[in-house]
Design a protein around this motif. Structure first.
Motif, PDB file in Angstrom:
ATOM      1  N   THR A   1       0.842  -1.183   0.000  1.00 28.20           N
ATOM      2  CA  THR A   1       0.000   0.000   0.000  1.00 28.20           C
ATOM      3  C   THR A   1       0.880   1.236   0.000  1.00 28.20           C
ATOM      4  N   CYS A   2       0.397   2.239  -0.620  1.00 27.64           N
ATOM      5  CA  CYS A   2       1.058   3.535  -0.588  1.00 27.64           C
ATOM      6  C   CYS A   2      -0.024   4.595  -0.713  1.00 27.64           C
ATOM      7  N   SER A   3       0.336   5.819  -0.514  1.00 26.01           N
ATOM      8  CA  SER A   3      -0.642   6.910  -0.540  1.00 26.01           C
ATOM      9  C   SER A   3      -1.215   7.146  -1.931  1.00 26.01           C
ATOM     10  N   PHE A   4      -0.647   6.532  -2.946  1.00 24.96           N
ATOM     11  CA  PHE A   4      -1.066   6.752  -4.326  1.00 24.96           C
ATOM     12  C   PHE A   4      -1.725   5.506  -4.912  1.00 24.96           C
ATOM     13  N   SER A   5      -2.111   4.563  -4.050  1.00 21.01           N
ATOM     14  CA  SER A   5      -2.742   3.325  -4.474  1.00 21.01           C
ATOM     15  C   SER A   5      -4.246   3.514  -4.628  1.00 21.01           C
ATOM     16  N   PHE A   6      -4.768   3.087  -5.760  1.00 22.09           N
ATOM     17  CA  PHE A   6      -6.194   3.131  -6.044  1.00 22.09           C
ATOM     18  C   PHE A   6      -6.565   1.791  -6.657  1.00 22.09           C
ATOM     19  N   PRO A   7      -7.843   1.418  -6.657  1.00 23.96           N
ATOM     20  CA  PRO A   7      -8.220   0.113  -7.207  1.00 23.96           C
ATOM     21  C   PRO A   7      -7.716  -0.127  -8.638  1.00 23.96           C
ATOM     22  N   ASP A   8      -7.678   0.907  -9.445  1.00 22.73           N
ATOM     23  CA  ASP A   8      -7.229   0.730 -10.831  1.00 22.73           C
ATOM     24  C   ASP A   8      -5.736   1.021 -11.004  1.00 22.73           C
ATOM     25  N   SER A   9      -5.017   1.221  -9.908  1.00 20.82           N
ATOM     26  CA  SER A   9      -3.586   1.522  -9.970  1.00 20.82           C
ATOM     27  C   SER A   9      -2.880   0.830  -8.808  1.00 20.82           C
ATOM     28  N   ALA A  10      -2.572  -0.437  -8.999  1.00 19.63           N
ATOM     29  CA  ALA A  10      -1.970  -1.235  -7.936  1.00 19.63           C
ATOM     30  C   ALA A  10      -0.508  -0.862  -7.707  1.00 19.63           C
ATOM     31  N   CYS A  11      -0.048  -1.116  -6.494  1.00 19.32           N
ATOM     32  CA  CYS A  11       1.347  -0.877  -6.139  1.00 19.32           C
ATOM     33  C   CYS A  11       2.217  -2.025  -6.642  1.00 19.32           C
ATOM     34  N   SER A  12       3.506  -1.759  -6.737  1.00 17.21           N
ATOM     35  CA  SER A  12       4.454  -2.778  -7.164  1.00 17.21           C
ATOM     36  C   SER A  12       5.840  -2.372  -6.707  1.00 17.21           C
ATOM     37  N   LEU A  13       6.721  -3.350  -6.580  1.00 20.88           N
ATOM     38  CA  LEU A  13       8.111  -3.056  -6.234  1.00 20.88           C
ATOM     39  C   LEU A  13       8.952  -2.810  -7.477  1.00 20.88           C
ATOM     40  N   GLU A  14       8.331  -2.794  -8.647  1.00 21.03           N
ATOM     41  CA  GLU A  14       9.057  -2.524  -9.882  1.00 21.03           C
ATOM     42  C   GLU A  14       9.069  -1.027 -10.118  1.00 21.03           C
ATOM     43  N   GLY A  15      10.237  -0.477 -10.346  1.00 17.38           N
ATOM     44  CA  GLY A  15      10.350   0.957 -10.588  1.00 17.38           C
ATOM     45  C   GLY A  15      11.577   1.518  -9.910  1.00 17.38           C
ATOM     46  N   THR A  16      11.466   2.740  -9.408  1.00 19.26           N
ATOM     47  CA  THR A  16      12.589   3.425  -8.780  1.00 19.26           C
ATOM     48  C   THR A  16      12.747   2.936  -7.349  1.00 19.26           C
ATOM     49  N   GLY A  17      13.819   2.218  -7.047  1.00 19.37           N
ATOM     50  CA  GLY A  17      14.038   1.688  -5.714  1.00 19.37           C
ATOM     51  C   GLY A  17      13.470   0.288  -5.590  1.00 19.37           C
ATOM     52  N   SER A  18      13.424  -0.217  -4.369  1.00 23.93           N
ATOM     53  CA  SER A  18      12.926  -1.578  -4.179  1.00 23.93           C
ATOM     54  C   SER A  18      11.964  -1.700  -3.011  1.00 23.93           C
ATOM     55  N   GLN A  19      11.535  -0.588  -2.449  1.00 21.75           N
ATOM     56  CA  GLN A  19      10.612  -0.651  -1.326  1.00 21.75           C
ATOM     57  C   GLN A  19       9.766   0.612  -1.244  1.00 21.75           C
ATOM     58  N   ILE A  20       8.697   0.522  -0.481  1.00 20.07           N
ATOM     59  CA  ILE A  20       7.870   1.700  -0.226  1.00 20.07           C
ATOM     60  C   ILE A  20       8.668   2.634   0.674  1.00 20.07           C
ATOM     61  N   VAL A  21       8.674   3.919   0.302  1.00 22.30           N
ATOM     62  CA  VAL A  21       9.448   4.908   1.069  1.00 22.30           C
ATOM     63  C   VAL A  21       8.546   6.077   1.454  1.00 22.30           C
ATOM     64  N   PRO A  22       8.945   6.821   2.482  1.00 30.74           N
ATOM     65  CA  PRO A  22       8.201   8.047   2.790  1.00 30.74           C
ATOM     66  C   PRO A  22       8.292   8.996   1.596  1.00 30.74           C
ATOM     67  N   LEU A  23       7.220   9.700   1.323  1.00 26.63           N
ATOM     68  CA  LEU A  23       7.207  10.615   0.180  1.00 26.63           C
ATOM     69  C   LEU A  23       8.344  11.627   0.267  1.00 26.63           C
ATOM     70  N   LEU A  24       8.601  12.136   1.461  1.00 27.85           N
ATOM     71  CA  LEU A  24       9.641  13.160   1.613  1.00 27.85           C
ATOM     72  C   LEU A  24      11.054  12.619   1.404  1.00 27.85           C
ATOM     73  N   ALA A  25      11.204  11.301   1.268  1.00 25.23           N
ATOM     74  CA  ALA A  25      12.509  10.714   0.958  1.00 25.23           C
ATOM     75  C   ALA A  25      12.805  10.757  -0.538  1.00 25.23           C
ATOM     76  N   CYS A  26      11.845  11.165  -1.348  1.00 26.30           N
ATOM     77  CA  CYS A  26      12.020  11.241  -2.806  1.00 26.30           C
ATOM     78  C   CYS A  26      12.807  12.512  -3.133  1.00 26.30           C
ATOM     79  N   LYS A  27      14.059  12.329  -3.456  1.00 29.79           N
ATOM     80  CA  LYS A  27      14.930  13.476  -3.706  1.00 29.79           C
ATOM     81  C   LYS A  27      15.756  13.306  -4.981  1.00 29.79           C
ATOM     82  N   LEU A  28      15.247  12.512  -5.922  1.00 28.09           N
ATOM     83  CA  LEU A  28      15.981  12.339  -7.180  1.00 28.09           C
ATOM     84  C   LEU A  28      16.016  13.648  -7.957  1.00 28.09           C
ATOM     85  N   ASP A  29      17.089  13.853  -8.707  1.00 29.67           N
ATOM     86  CA  ASP A  29      17.213  15.041  -9.552  1.00 29.67           C
ATOM     87  C   ASP A  29      16.362  14.821 -10.802  1.00 29.67           C
ATOM     88  N   ILE A  30      15.290  15.575 -10.939  1.00 31.25           N
ATOM     89  CA  ILE A  30      14.380  15.431 -12.077  1.00 31.25           C
ATOM     90  C   ILE A  30      14.549  16.556 -13.080  1.00 31.25           C
TER      91      ILE A  30
END
Length: 151
Positions: A6-35
């Motif tokens: 589960t994450c704060s951005f999970s909705f029935p039509d948008s499931a969570c996954s460990l595929e993507g940036t990183g390998s675990q659920i993190v606090p939103l404020l830990a997102c500090k990648l240079d975009i």
């Protein structure tokens, strides 16, 4: 073993996954990648920030693209994000491929723009305030789009 993520951005039509940036659920404020490279490729920012341009960080971009415009600092502290949603709301955002104008007051069929300009953070916030519509950072727009207050 079947583990439900589960994450704060999970909705029935948008499931969570460990595929993507990183390998675990993190606090939103830990997102500090240079975009900055991503925003530069969309034409939303420049290498040298002009006066009045605000620098958009990864957290602000995620919240904006998810449609969260009014979020308190306490709410941000309690929000988490899974790797899949983090990637989908930043560099893999589906809207980057759209070449139609997203401006809410434009009526009629959506026409493809050859070289669309993109909605920046300031315009996205103004559209939300004046039109009560979510138009994420990086969405396409005609070059002459301007915010007009609701009558």
């Amino acid at each position: 073993m079947n583990v439900t993520l589960t994450c704060s951005f999970s909705f029935p039509d948008s499931a969570c996954s460990l595929e993507g940036t990183g390998s675990q659920i993190v606090p939103l404020l830990a997102c500090k990648l240079d975009i900055s490279g991503h925003l530069l490729s969309l034409g939303v920012s420049s290498r040298q920030q002009r006066t009045g341009d605000e620098k958009v960080n990864e957290v602000d971009l995620i919240l904006n693209r998810a449609g969260y415009f009014v979020v308190t600092d306490n709410e941000k502290l309690s929000m988490t994000i899974c790797p899949r949603h983090r990637k989908k709301l930043t560099t893999d955002w589906a809207g980057r491929k759209s070449n139609t104008c997203s401006y809410p007051s434009h009526r009629g069929p959506r026409k493809t723009i050859r070289k669309p300009r993109r909605v920046n953070a300031i315009l996205s916030e103004e559209i939300y305030q004046f039109h009560h519509a979510t138009v994420p950072i990086g969405s396409g727009k005609y070059k002459w789009c301007a915010v007009r207050p609701l009558l």
